[in-house]
Design an enzyme around this catalytic site. Structure first.
Site, PDB file in Angstrom:
ATOM      1  N   LYS A 193     -14.212  -7.160  -7.157  1.00  0.00           N
ATOM      2  CA  LYS A 193     -14.554  -7.577  -5.679  1.00  0.00           C
ATOM      3  C   LYS A 193     -15.891  -7.608  -5.615  1.00  0.00           C
ATOM      4  CE  LYS A 193     -10.570  -4.847  -4.007  1.00  0.00           C
ATOM      5  NZ  LYS A 193     -10.299  -3.600  -3.194  1.00  0.00           N
ATOM      6  N   LYS A 199       0.899  -1.250   0.055  1.00  0.00           N
ATOM      7  CA  LYS A 199       0.022  -0.115   0.108  1.00  0.00           C
ATOM      8  C   LYS A 199       0.843   1.154   0.065  1.00  0.00           C
ATOM      9  CE  LYS A 199      -4.201  -1.806   0.220  1.00  0.00           C
ATOM     10  NZ  LYS A 199      -5.265  -1.607  -0.845  1.00  0.00           N
ATOM     11  N   ASP A 204      -9.239  -0.476  -9.882  1.00  0.00           N
ATOM     12  CA  ASP A 204      -9.962  -1.210  -8.633  1.00  0.00           C
ATOM     13  C   ASP A 204     -11.020  -0.242  -8.397  1.00  0.00           C
ATOM     14  OD1 ASP A 204     -10.813  -2.291  -6.386  1.00  0.00           O
ATOM     15  OD2 ASP A 204      -9.221  -2.058  -5.240  1.00  0.00           O
ATOM     16  N   GLU A 229      -1.760  -0.541  -8.815  1.00  0.00           N
ATOM     17  CA  GLU A 229      -3.240  -0.511  -8.772  1.00  0.00           C
ATOM     18  C   GLU A 229      -3.696   0.914  -8.577  1.00  0.00           C
ATOM     19  OE1 GLU A 229      -4.413  -3.526  -6.287  1.00  0.00           O
ATOM     20  OE2 GLU A 229      -6.547  -2.922  -5.957  1.00  0.00           O
ATOM     21  N   ASP A 274      -0.253  -0.779  -4.587  1.00  0.00           N
ATOM     22  CA  ASP A 274      -1.620  -0.341  -4.457  1.00  0.00           C
ATOM     23  C   ASP A 274      -1.781   1.129  -4.129  1.00  0.00           C
ATOM     24  OD1 ASP A 274      -4.382   0.226  -4.578  1.00  0.00           O
ATOM     25  OD2 ASP A 274      -5.143  -1.233  -3.327  1.00  0.00           O
TER      26      ASP A 274
HETATM   27 MG    MG Z   1      -6.980  -1.816  -4.286  1.00  0.00          MG
END
Ligand code: MG
Length: 366
Positions: free
Chosen positions: A268, A163, A244, A219, A191
């Site tokens: 997702k 992240k 995403d 991402e 991400d």
């Molecule tokens: Mg993500």
């Protein structure tokens, strides 16, 4: 098998370490669990994660959507009538994708139970029912991120979802430090959770590429609604770019692919509103030869189990797995179901999702 009742519960499971992204910090799974009961005694399970900053769903909105709007349409309906039941869920209201996902997961669980087969088989999957997930390295001080990355590699994870998306200079140093620490023992996925501008993203990734840091993917570098910005980044870096937060449903995926705004799609269930649209997205991506990742929110092994079954069934399109929700949890509240063993996730032969019960579920009174 007819649907007789829908019950809701609150599931709380503390995380091993806080989950920190450019958007939020979370230290406990607090998800709404849906139980769809039937006249045969079979129960279907689903789960909704309240991710207000991404889907707009909250505990209150999920409970209200299921109890007042979606649930009443399903009472008395045959479990076998899956496609029509799913259409009733999807057409019940706009958005509210996490609430719809929880109900859909329970409907698919029951449908597979009706035919006595694991869900992945009912979805057409016949191969080896095992997938390998990455694990999230939360955004933090550089030393902490390096230590967390090394610990994950020691636990057997071969892909790290790092992240970033905070201060761009520090972000570059974060990734360089992790890259040199893991020394080729793990693939690195970045991400940024919408934390960069398009130009910052190009600069960050170009700097890393020039420094010899190989990234598997980048991402969601830019704001969710900035599709032009996403395209700008995709056109200018060699590293594959994955969308995403920018894509929820099938129509958005078609638009994104046709505009060549990203190279990979992150599916997702909490964004798609459940399994039916996730199947559509995997099939659309396959038509265009675009790869998908299957991901999750802060979810436990109920809704993530459904994502695992989908990933196995649609393995031709879903080539990357980011289902680390259960391995971030301090314990697994689910009896039966999918087996989460660090990076290795495997599915048994039990019908549906294979869930026998959920420990510590707090009933939400009607
Ligand atoms: Mg993500």
């Amino acid at each position: 098998m007819k649907i007789t009742e829908i019950r809701l519960g609150m599931l709380r499971v503390p995380l091993k370490t806080p989950f920190k992204t450019a958007l939020r910090t979370v230290d406990t799974v607090e998800d709404i669990v849906v139980e769809v009961h039937t006249d045969s005694g079979h129960v279907g399970y689903g789960e909704a994660a309240p991710t207000a900053v991404i889907t707009g769903d909250t505990h209150g909105s999920i409970i209200e959507a299921i109890r007042r709007v979606i649930g009443p349409r399903l009472i008395g309906r045959e479990v076998a009538d899956l496609n029509r039941n799913v259409a009733l869920v999807q057409s019940a209201m706009e958005r509210n994708t996490s609430a719809k996902a929880a109900v859909e997961i329970a409907l698919y669980d029951l449908f597979a139970q009706l035919y006595g087969a694991p869900l992945y088989r009912v979805l057409g999957g016949g191969g080896d029912p095992v997938v390998t997930t990455d694990i999230t390295i939360s955004v933090d001080y550089i030393d902490k991120m390096v230590a967390d990355s090394l610990a994950a590699v020691e636990r057997g994870f071969e892909s790290l979802k790092i992240k970033v998306g905070k201060d761009i200079g520090v972000d570059i140093e974060r990734v360089k430090a992790i890259h040199s620490a893991v020394d080729g023992r793990a693939l690195l996925r970045l991400d940024a959770n919408q934390g960069w501008t398009p130009k910052q993203a190009v600069r960050a990734v170009s700097t890393l590429e020039d420094a010899g840091v190989a990234l598997e993917l980048l991402e969601q570098p830019v704001h969710a609604r900035d599709i032009e910005g996403l395209k700008y980044v995709t056109e200018r870096v060699l590293t594959p770019v994955m969308a995403d937060e920018s894509v929820f449903g099938p129509a958005e995926v078609i638009d994104l692919i046709q505009r060549r705004a990203a190279d990979i799609i992150n599916i997702k269930l909490m964004k798609t509103g459940g399994i039916s649209n996730a199947v559509r997205i995997a099939d659309i991506a396959a038509v265009y030869g675009v790869e998908c990742m299957i991901g999750c929110m802060i979810e436990s092994s109920i809704s993530v189990a459904a994502a695992v079954h989908l990933a196995i069934a649609k393995g031709g399109a879903i080539t990357k797995v980011d289902l680390d929700g259960p391995s971030l949890c301090r314990f697994n509240p689910v009896d039966g179901g999918v087996e989460f063993n660090e990076s290795e996730i495997s599915v048994g032969d039990a019908p549906g999702l294979g869930i026998r019960g959920i420990r510590g579920l707090e009933a939400i009174p009607a």
